[in-house]
Scaffold this active site. Structure first.
Site, mmCIF file in Angstrom:
data_model
loop_
_atom_site.group_PDB
_atom_site.id
_atom_site.type_symbol
_atom_site.label_atom_id
_atom_site.label_comp_id
_atom_site.label_asym_id
_atom_site.label_seq_id
_atom_site.Cartn_x
_atom_site.Cartn_y
_atom_site.Cartn_z
ATOM 1 N N GLU A 166 0.800 -1.236 0.000
ATOM 2 C CA GLU A 166 0.000 0.000 0.000
ATOM 3 C C GLU A 166 0.831 1.285 0.000
ATOM 4 O O GLU A 166 0.796 2.059 0.972
ATOM 5 C CB GLU A 166 -0.947 0.020 1.202
ATOM 6 C CG GLU A 166 -1.980 -1.066 1.199
ATOM 7 C CD GLU A 166 -3.100 -0.840 2.221
ATOM 8 O OE1 GLU A 166 -2.997 0.099 3.033
ATOM 9 O OE2 GLU A 166 -4.080 -1.595 2.183
ATOM 10 N N GLU A 350 -5.971 -8.199 0.722
ATOM 11 C CA GLU A 350 -6.534 -7.852 2.036
ATOM 12 C C GLU A 350 -7.995 -7.492 1.863
ATOM 13 O O GLU A 350 -8.354 -6.757 0.939
ATOM 14 C CB GLU A 350 -5.854 -6.614 2.651
ATOM 15 C CG GLU A 350 -4.505 -6.850 3.248
ATOM 16 C CD GLU A 350 -3.907 -5.582 3.862
ATOM 17 O OE1 GLU A 350 -4.666 -4.733 4.379
ATOM 18 O OE2 GLU A 350 -2.681 -5.453 3.801
HETATM 19 C C1 BGC Z 1 -3.028 -2.220 5.893
HETATM 20 C C2 BGC Z 1 -3.095 -2.991 7.192
HETATM 21 C C3 BGC Z 1 -4.181 -2.414 8.077
HETATM 22 C C4 BGC Z 1 -5.499 -2.601 7.376
HETATM 23 C C5 BGC Z 1 -6.713 -2.096 8.143
HETATM 24 C C6 BGC Z 1 -4.372 -1.853 5.351
HETATM 25 O O1 BGC Z 1 -4.357 -0.498 5.050
HETATM 26 O O2 BGC Z 1 -2.241 -2.883 4.957
HETATM 27 O O3 BGC Z 1 -1.838 -2.946 7.796
HETATM 28 O O4 BGC Z 1 -4.200 -2.986 9.341
HETATM 29 O O5 BGC Z 1 -5.485 -1.960 6.141
HETATM 30 O O6 BGC Z 1 -6.652 -0.716 8.339
#
Ligand code: BGC
Length: 447
Positions: A166, A350
């Site tokens: 990111e 994610e």
């Molecule tokens: C990041 C994580 C973070 C998640 C939730 C992403 O932006 O890669 O490290 O915990 O989102 O905010």
């Protein structure tokens, strides 16, 4: 998608990152990172926690791997901490740091789980930040040096990697607005950090390949941008927000150029040959998605205002973190339409949600809200696949409740509950749910 569900080679995964789960900030020669500085700055982290407690995975990684095995995931996305591996950016190797990750990788392989490390999930050396951090072009050289070290150490056992997690969060929230480390508020002055991270990604991709990697990916977070109204002003704000949130990161990797919106491309410190390196083909494009973003015409210094998404419920983060699974489908379809055949295969790297949950529990948390969120987004991915988007896998954020950056331990994303003081792990209902989703998908495909 087949009629039964996801294809047999669809990848099921779950993710964490080093600083968020490891603790042990002062052990085995680990150097300081910008996050050590950030957590020690009074008032910077909502609950004033410092990531010292929590999952303590540096010591308890075998418990985590036992959980992964029970979950049945194909792979585990975790990150290597640059500051454990090199004492300084471009500096001496810290063998004890490398050895730790060697043990994690071996234990994963013994459990039949593919280790998929991310090289950079925000652990930048404090000493390097003092000399400019990602604003300085030499960051790229240092990152390439680090990539060669980890590729040399692990490519006998690791064949799939992510490079930089990111860049948008680091550049926009870390260097432009000051919400994340290093906590600078440079606004447009942060733009070079985008270029340098993308360039670091491109060089690392080449280095990992030279060491025989079979699968190298970038990781970008994307959002579907919705104008609040049909007014021309809101539409213009949405086009610009799309450029800043999505295109400035995706276009260079996929098309080899920056979008020209608002002169963004002219503000980048591009040297000859940079764009070719940034556009080094990736095997998968790690696509993080959490929520859509509704915007309206700017009222202040920033180029657009973010507003709540009408009609959407929201996660523990509040109204600016709306829940709208269809937005993931639409965002994926938009990417396919926008980039056509140039779009690499996508892997959702994610997706997940935080909800207010107690720190101490006597029974597993029945997190139906999280199950609904995850199930909705999985359905949205299925719909996108049916519309021709090549999505190769899905990764839940996160395996564990962990240190949620500036929010400390106030936001819990885990499918496993972690008690902050004791580190006790208790799988939530969503863990059982995800385990059943994975085994049902595999059984359907075995039939
Ligand atoms: C990041 C994580 C973070 C998640 C939730 C992403 O932006 O890669 O490290 O915990 O989102 O905010």
């Amino acid at each position: 998608m087949t009629e039964q569900g996801f294809s047999p080679d669809f990848i099921w995964s779950v993710a964490t990152s080093a600083f968020q789960i490891e603790g042990a900030r002062r052990e085995d020669g680990r150097a300081r990172s910008i996050w050590d500085d950030f957590v020690e700055r009074p008032g910077a982290v909502r609950d004033n926690t410092t990531a010292d407690l929590g999952p303590d995975s540096y010591h308890r990684y075998l418990e985590d791997i036992a959980l992964l095995k029970e979950l049945g995931v194909d792979e585990y996305r975790f990150s290597l901490s640059w500051v454990r591996i090199q004492r300084e950016a471009g500096g001496e190797i810290n063998q004890r740091g490398l050895d730790y990750y060697g043990r994690v990788i071996d234990a994963l392989l013994e459990s039949g789980i593919r280790p998929v490390p991310t090289l950079y999930h925000w652990d930048l050396h404090s000493t390097w930040e003092a000399r400019g951090g990602w604003l300085a072009r030499e960051s790229v050289e240092h990152f390439a040096d680090y990539a060669a070290i980890v590729a040399g150490a692990f490519s006998d056992r690791v064949d799939a990697w992510y490079t930089v997690n990111e860049p948008a969060s680091t550049s926009l929230q870390g260097y432009a607005l000051g919400e994340l480390a290093p906590g600078l508020q440079l606004l447009w002055g942060a733009l070079p950090t985008i270029h340098h991270q993308l360039l670091a990604h491109g060089h690392a991709t080449r280095i990992l390949r030279e060491h025989g990697a079979a699968r190298v990916g970038c990781v970008h977070n994307h959002s579907l941008i919705l104008p609040e109204s049909e007014s021309e002003e809101d539409a213009t704000a949405a086009v610009f927000a799309d450029a800043v949130v999505n295109r400035v990161f995706a276009d260079p990797v996929i098309l080899g150029r920056y979008p020209d919106s608002g002169g963004l491309d002219e503000m980048m410190p591009i040297h000859d040959g940079d764009m070719e390196v940034i556009a080094t083909p990736v095997d998968v494009y790690g696509f993080n998605f959490y929520n859509p973003m509704t915007v309206r015409a700017a009222s202040g210094d920033l180029p657009f205002d973010m507003v709540p998404t009408p009609g959407a419920s929201h996660t523990g983060f509040g109204e600016l973190w709306p829940i709208m699974p269809s937005a993931l489908r639409d965002c994926l379809v938009d990417f396919r339409t926008r980039y056509g055949d140039a779009l690499p295969p996508l892997l959702i790297a994610e997706n997940g949600a935080s909800f207010p949950e107690p720190d101490v529990v006597s029974a597993p948390i029945d997190d139906q809200n999280r199950i609904e969120y995850l199930a909705g987004h999985l359905r949205a991915i299925g719909e996108a696949i049916d519309r021709g988007v090549d999505v190769r896998g899905y990764t839940v954020w996160s395996l564990l409740d962990n240190f949620e950056w500036a929010e400390g331990y106030t936001q819990r994303f885990g499918i496993v509950h972690v008690e902050q003081e004791s580190g006790t792990r208790t799988p939530k209902a969503s863990f059982e749910w995800y385990r059943d989703v994975i085994s049902a998908a595999k059984e359907a495909n075995d039939r």
